[in-house]
Every structure is written in structure tokens, then in C-alpha cells.
Design a protein around this motif. Structure first.
Motif, short mmCIF file in Angstrom:
data_model
loop_
_atom_site.label_atom_id
_atom_site.label_comp_id
_atom_site.label_asym_id
_atom_site.label_seq_id
_atom_site.Cartn_x
_atom_site.Cartn_y
_atom_site.Cartn_z
N VAL A 393 0.85 -1.18 0.00
CA VAL A 393 0.00 0.00 0.00
C VAL A 393 0.89 1.24 0.00
CG1 VAL A 393 -1.90 1.20 1.13
CG2 VAL A 393 -1.70 -1.28 1.36
N ALA A 394 0.60 2.18 -0.89
CA ALA A 394 1.38 3.40 -1.02
C ALA A 394 0.67 4.55 -0.33
CB ALA A 394 1.60 3.73 -2.50
N VAL A 395 1.44 5.33 0.43
CA VAL A 395 0.88 6.48 1.14
C VAL A 395 1.85 7.65 1.04
CG1 VAL A 395 -0.41 5.06 2.77
CG2 VAL A 395 1.90 5.82 3.35
N GLY A 396 1.39 8.84 1.42
CA GLY A 396 2.25 10.00 1.49
C GLY A 396 2.10 10.95 0.33
N GLY A 397 2.67 12.14 0.49
CA GLY A 397 2.53 13.18 -0.51
C GLY A 397 3.10 12.81 -1.86
N GLY A 398 4.13 11.94 -1.89
CA GLY A 398 4.75 11.56 -3.15
C GLY A 398 3.87 10.70 -4.04
N THR A 399 2.74 10.24 -3.53
CA THR A 399 1.83 9.44 -4.37
C THR A 399 1.03 10.32 -5.32
OG1 THR A 399 0.07 9.54 -2.70
CG2 THR A 399 1.59 7.68 -2.59
N ARG A 400 0.99 11.63 -5.06
CA ARG A 400 0.22 12.52 -5.92
C ARG A 400 0.92 12.68 -7.27
NH1 ARG A 400 -0.45 15.27 -0.85
NH2 ARG A 400 1.30 16.67 -1.30
N GLY A 401 0.15 12.75 -8.32
CA GLY A 401 0.70 12.91 -9.65
C GLY A 401 0.87 11.61 -10.40
N GLY A 402 1.12 10.51 -9.68
CA GLY A 402 1.12 9.19 -10.30
C GLY A 402 2.45 8.71 -10.86
N LEU A 403 3.36 9.61 -11.24
CA LEU A 403 4.60 9.18 -11.90
C LEU A 403 5.48 8.36 -10.97
CD1 LEU A 403 6.55 9.17 -14.29
CD2 LEU A 403 7.47 11.36 -13.43
N TRP A 404 5.70 8.86 -9.76
CA TRP A 404 6.62 8.18 -8.85
C TRP A 404 6.14 6.79 -8.50
CZ3 TRP A 404 8.72 11.15 -3.95
CH2 TRP A 404 9.93 10.57 -3.55
N THR A 405 4.86 6.63 -8.22
CA THR A 405 4.34 5.30 -7.89
C THR A 405 4.45 4.36 -9.09
OG1 THR A 405 2.11 6.12 -8.34
CG2 THR A 405 2.80 6.04 -6.03
N ARG A 406 4.22 4.89 -10.30
CA ARG A 406 4.37 4.03 -11.49
C ARG A 406 5.81 3.55 -11.63
NH1 ARG A 406 1.18 8.00 -13.98
NH2 ARG A 406 2.94 8.76 -15.24
N ILE A 407 6.76 4.44 -11.39
CA ILE A 407 8.16 4.05 -11.50
C ILE A 407 8.51 2.99 -10.46
CG2 ILE A 407 10.53 4.89 -11.14
CD1 ILE A 407 9.68 7.52 -12.46
N VAL A 408 8.04 3.15 -9.22
CA VAL A 408 8.33 2.16 -8.18
C VAL A 408 7.74 0.80 -8.53
CG1 VAL A 408 7.88 1.54 -5.77
CG2 VAL A 408 8.66 3.85 -6.34
N SER A 409 6.51 0.78 -9.04
CA SER A 409 5.92 -0.51 -9.43
C SER A 409 6.68 -1.14 -10.58
CB SER A 409 4.44 -0.32 -9.79
OG SER A 409 3.63 -0.29 -8.63
N ASP A 410 7.13 -0.31 -11.54
CA ASP A 410 7.88 -0.86 -12.66
C ASP A 410 9.25 -1.37 -12.22
OD1 ASP A 410 5.85 -0.29 -14.46
OD2 ASP A 410 6.69 1.65 -15.05
N VAL A 411 9.90 -0.70 -11.27
CA VAL A 411 11.21 -1.13 -10.80
C VAL A 411 11.10 -2.38 -9.95
CG1 VAL A 411 13.09 -0.51 -9.23
CG2 VAL A 411 12.33 1.12 -10.96
N THR A 412 10.09 -2.45 -9.10
CA THR A 412 9.95 -3.60 -8.19
C THR A 412 9.19 -4.76 -8.81
OG1 THR A 412 7.89 -2.74 -7.24
CG2 THR A 412 9.96 -2.07 -6.19
N GLY A 413 8.40 -4.48 -9.87
CA GLY A 413 7.54 -5.50 -10.46
C GLY A 413 6.33 -5.82 -9.62
N LEU A 414 6.00 -4.93 -8.65
CA LEU A 414 4.90 -5.19 -7.72
C LEU A 414 3.79 -4.15 -7.86
CD1 LEU A 414 7.04 -5.92 -4.53
CD2 LEU A 414 5.91 -7.60 -5.99
N PRO A 415 2.53 -4.57 -7.77
CA PRO A 415 1.44 -3.60 -7.74
C PRO A 415 1.40 -2.89 -6.39
CG PRO A 415 0.57 -5.81 -7.46
CD PRO A 415 2.04 -5.96 -7.73
N GLN A 416 0.87 -1.67 -6.41
CA GLN A 416 0.68 -0.90 -5.18
C GLN A 416 -0.76 -0.42 -5.09
OE1 GLN A 416 4.13 2.04 -4.38
NE2 GLN A 416 4.25 1.62 -6.56
N GLN A 417 -1.37 -0.66 -3.96
CA GLN A 417 -2.72 -0.17 -3.73
C GLN A 417 -2.68 1.27 -3.24
OE1 GLN A 417 -4.52 -2.93 -0.99
NE2 GLN A 417 -4.73 -4.55 -2.52
#
Length: 493
Positions: A393-417
Motif C-alpha cells: 500500500v502506497a501512502v504520502g505526498g509523493g503518491t500525488r501525480g502518479g509518476l513516482w508510484t508508477r516508477i516504483v511498481s515498474d522497478v519492483t515489479g509489484l502492484p501498489q494499492q
């Protein structure tokens, strides 16, 4: 209604909720840390912790507009060391968590005294700048007049609880980060080791974050505007309150907190010590956790934004148009050293592959990718410890905008809720207060979206991640030489 207030590194936040989890009001106050010397990071407990709490409490009580308040929970940065006298008055500024690196000599001494393996087995975590024990020994050695007057060892949450109720109490989760003063398997203070490190100090009573440990006193009610007799729970460290806010409480659940620093918490059923991670009690009596924390994340993106100019929205939009790999750039995000899993305060930031053809968009994306590689490194350490995450599960101000969470999922290969609200620890505090009052909070903050990895980008990042790990190993000696130069010049944080 329920109140939750959290004291963070750079701001304090509060929420007022109803019994269904609807946020009725929010409040926030910005503040700064003090860095009086290289490696020192402090907060003035009166001017930051208590002043922020007063402002937030008054604003939220006014927003309640006469509605009945049923409970309050507080959280804060930690583990910290605030020495206080018998009345709970601070004797010096609070020494903050792992970003404060003053106790390096004491870390080495305690490792020699007890043995690194024994510390890891008993306390669940290695001795690092995150640990309270070495900082307490530093205080006794370097400020003996303060140590001699110390009657209480407080953190942000326990300082506020004492000021509100008069109770000297700390939650088990926070106590388990007072390495090596706490026995993780016994869930009790390691009194024999504590007597050798902090002789004569009285350690706080222990309770769980959802236990009601007191009620707002008459004096505290007059100062804050809170109703006299309002139940107050023990509270906890902010990251665990934030995990609670998004329902990360079952074994296999994990949280990634996108903030000034990146922090991860994974829930376990039993202790699984790992030399590159922090093993702690969970927020509930039947859980343990593995935790990881990077020294920087949002701090680096903010530094870069100020350096190149512009707004975050513009940088994010430009970086989104850059392909995975940032057109051949690779960043190590160790701009303030690194915590887990390297525990290397002298690691340094590197951007490899720069050419005259690169601009701020590539730089910004490379930094986001570098932080994502760090997240993967920590998740792999958790897997090595036997704590593979089944739900992220992703939380925090950095989740806004969508780019950072997409990069983390692509790097880890894991989905984030993604939950409905990423307001953070203060919402988790309100949930802890509600749970203490017998309210079912399981439906408070539902998942509303899921970020899924893209197969082509996953494959691309696989190559870059291998070089990311190799780049640190190949440049460690150079980074340590430069860090020593910076310390001599007074340029290191």
C-alpha cells in the motif's frame, strides 16, 4: 468524534473524524529542524512539539463546533531521545531519529561491549544511528549535567501524552526501537543492558498504541481547549500510525511511505531479525514488523526542484515524457548517506552517465528511479529475512501525480494499492483512538486504485537495477573519501 495529531520532521498535522472515518477537519503547521553541528538534527520540544500540538488542537476543537469528542491519539517522529526532568520539562532539544548521526563512537563501543549478533538477536535490530541506546550514552558522556538531571526518556508521542495526562508511558513499538534497551522477544525492557547503558534512569511504563493510558487533565484542558477527561491513547511512532491509516496490520501487509524520507513497514507474526533492517514490535500485541528507511527521498526531489527552478507539477510532467532509464542516467540517491539496508552514513549521491544532452527532465526522472531502486533493495532485504510482502500500500505526498508510484511498481515489479486518503499518520492516530473506544475502523480508508507494473518497463529497469547495485559497490571508497573531506570542511549534513 476523534482527534489524531502527528508531529513530523518538517510539519505537524491533525485531523478530526467522525465515528465512520469521515474527515471533518484538517490542520497543519510547518516547522524546521535545527542542525547546530554536522551530524546533529534536533527539535525544540516546547517550540515545535508542544507549540504545534496547541495550535492544531485548538483549531480542530473549534472545527468540532461543540460535537462530543470521544478520544485522542498522538504520534510523532521517532525513535528520538528527549531527556526531561521529573516534571517532564525538557532539559535540552530532542535528538532525532536516524538522521542524527552524532553517536558513531558509542555505536562501535556498544557493539564491542555486547556483540553485534547478540544485539540483533535480542533487540531485533542492529546498532545504527536509528538506535536510542548509543545516543543516551553520548548524552551521559558529553552532557553529564543534563544526564544527571534526567528523570524521563521521552519521544514526541510520550512527551505529549505526559503533558496531557501526567502519565510517563511509551508504546511497545517505540520502545522496541530503543536498541539495545528493549528485549524484542520478551516484549519488555532489557533491564540488565539498560543498567549498563543508562544507569539509574527510570524507563517509562509500557503499553500498546491503542490502550487508553490517561485522560486530559484540567491544566491541559485549559491550555489546549480539549475537554477535561478526554481519553488519550498511548500513540506510537508516525510511520506505524501511517500504516494503521491504510489498514496495514495483517501479516504480509506492507506500506511504502512517500515522504521527505522513504519508509517501509511490513507486518509479521514473529520476529525476523536482519542486519540490514529494523525489527520491531507491531502496533498491535499479536504482530511484529520489519521496517526500512531511506535517508532521503522527497528531500532529494525538493533539493533538485530548487536547484533547477520550476514547480513540481512542471517537473513531473516533463519527466513523464522521458523514457524508462532517463536516457542513460543512473542515480544513487544517497545525498544524506543511507540508512537501510546499507547503514552507511558516508554514502554519497551520484548521477552517472551525464552528457550535455541531458536536461532537468532526465535528471528529475533519474532521481525518482534511483529512489525506486532503493525501495527494491529494501524489499529484497525483507524477503531475505523471510517477510515477503503480499500486499503493498502506497501512502504520502509523493503518491500525488502518479509518476513516482508508477516508477516504483515498474522497478519492483509489484502492484501498489492506493487508499482513498493518504493524509497519513494523523488519520492513523484517529483510527487508534477510535479502536480504543471500541469502534470498528476496518472500512475507514478503502483502497480506490491500484498501480500495476508495465512488463516492458519492468524488463528495462531490471538491467538498470543491477548496475545500480554495482555502482555503489564500485564507488564506496571514493564516496567515503569525499564524505571525510566534507566533514573536515563542515559541508556534510
Amino acid at each position: 468524534m476523534f482527534l489524531g495529531i502527528d508531529i513530523g520532521t518538517s510539519s505537524s498535522k491533525g485531523v478530526l473524524t467522525d465515528a465512520h472515518g469521515t474527515i471533518v477537519a484538517r490542520a497543519e503547521r510547518a516547522h524546521e529542524v535545527s542542525m547546530p553541528r554536522p551530524g546533529w538534527v534536533e527539535h525544540d520540544a516546547e517550540q515545535v512539539w508542544w507549540a504545534d500540538f496547541l495550535a492544531l488542537a485548538r483549531e480542530l476543537v473549534a472545527a468540532a463546533d461543540g460535537a462530543a469528542l470521544a478520544g485522542l491519539a498522538v504520534s510523532g517522529i521517532g525513535p528520538c531521545l528527549l531527556p526531561a526532568d521529573a516534571e517532564g520539562r525538557p532539559l535540552r532539544p530532542a535528538i532525532l531519529y536516524g538522521v542524527d548521526t552524532r553517536a558513531g563512537v558509542e555505536i562501535a563501543e556498544l557493539n564491542d561491549e555486547f556483540g553485534p549478533r547478540a544485539v540483533l538477536d535480542r533487540a531485533g535490530s542492529p546498532l545504527t544511528s536509528q538506535a536510542v541506546g548509543p545516543k543516551a550514552r553520548w548524552l551521559i558522556r558529553h552532557e553529564p549535567e543534563v544526564a544527571a538531571r534526567t528523570a524521563m526518556l521521552l519521544m514526541a508521542s510520550s512527551f505529549l501524552v505526559h503533558r496531557l495526562t501526567g502519565r510517563y508511558v511509551l508504546d511497545h513499538q517505540s520502545a522496541s526501537q530503543c536498541v539495545p534497551l528493549y528485549d524484542l522477544r520478551q516484549r519488555a525492557w532489557a533491564s540488565d543492558w539498560a543498567e549498563r547503558i543508562v544507569p539509574g534512569w527510570t524507563l517509562p511504563e509500557l503499553a500498546w498504541p491503542t490502550e487508553i493510558v490517561g485522560r486530559v487533565s484540567a491544566d491541559a484542558a485549559a491550555a489546549t481547549g480539549l475537554p477535561r477527561g478526554l481519553p488519550v491513547t498511548t500513540g506510537t511512532i508516525d510511520a506505524w500510525a501511517e500504516a494503521a491509516s491504510v489498514g496495514v496490520r495483517a501479516p504480509g501487509d506492507a506500506m511504502i511511505m512517500y515522504g521527505t524520507t522513504m519508509f517501509l513497514v511490513q507486518v509479521l507474526t514473529d520476529p525476523r531479525p536482519h542486519p540490514g533492517l529494523w525489527g520491531t514490535c507491531g502496533a498491535w500485541p499479536d504482530t511484529y514488523t520489519l521496517a526500512a528507511g531511506m535517508a532521503t527521498s522527497g528531500a532529494v526531489t525538493d533539493w533538485l526542484r530548487k536547484l533547477v527552478g520550476g514547480e513540481f507539477t512542471d517537473l513531473v510532467a516533463a519527466a513523464a515524457d522521458v523514457p524508462a532509464g532517463s536516457r542513460g542516467l543512473l542515480a544513487l540517491p544517497y545525498f544524506a548517506g543511507e540508512r537501510t539496508p546499507l547503514f552507511d552514513p558516508d554514502a554519497r549521491g551520484i548521477v552517472a552517465g551525464l552528457t550535455l544532452g541531458h536536461g532537468r527532465a532526465e535528471l528529475y526522472r533519474a532521481v525518482l528511479e534511483g529512489i525506486a531502486y532503493g525501495v527494491r533493495h529494501n524489499l529484497e532485504a525483507m524477503t531475505e529475512a523471510g517477510g515477503r510482502a503480499r500486499r503493498l500500500v502506497a501512502v504520502g505526498g509523493g503518491t500525488r501525480g502518479g509518476l513516482w508510484t508508477r516508477i516504483v511498481s515498474d522497478v519492483t515489479g509489484l502492484p501498489q494499492q492506493l487508499p482513498a486518503d493518504t493524509v497519513g499518520a494523523s488519520l492513523g492516530d484517529a483510527m487508534l483512538a477510535a479502536e480504543a473506544a471500541g469502534i470498528d475502523t476496518s472500512a475507514w480508508n478503502p483502497v480506490v486504485d491500484t498501480v500495476r507494473p508495465h512488463p516492458e518497463r519492468v524488463a528495462k529497469y531490471e538491467q538498470y537495477y543491477r548496475h545500480y547495485r554495482d555502482l555503489y559497490d564500485r564507488t564506496t571508497d571514493i564516496a567515503h573519501f569525499l564524505a571525510a573531506e566534507q566533514h573536515r570542511a563542515g559541508a556534510a549534513p
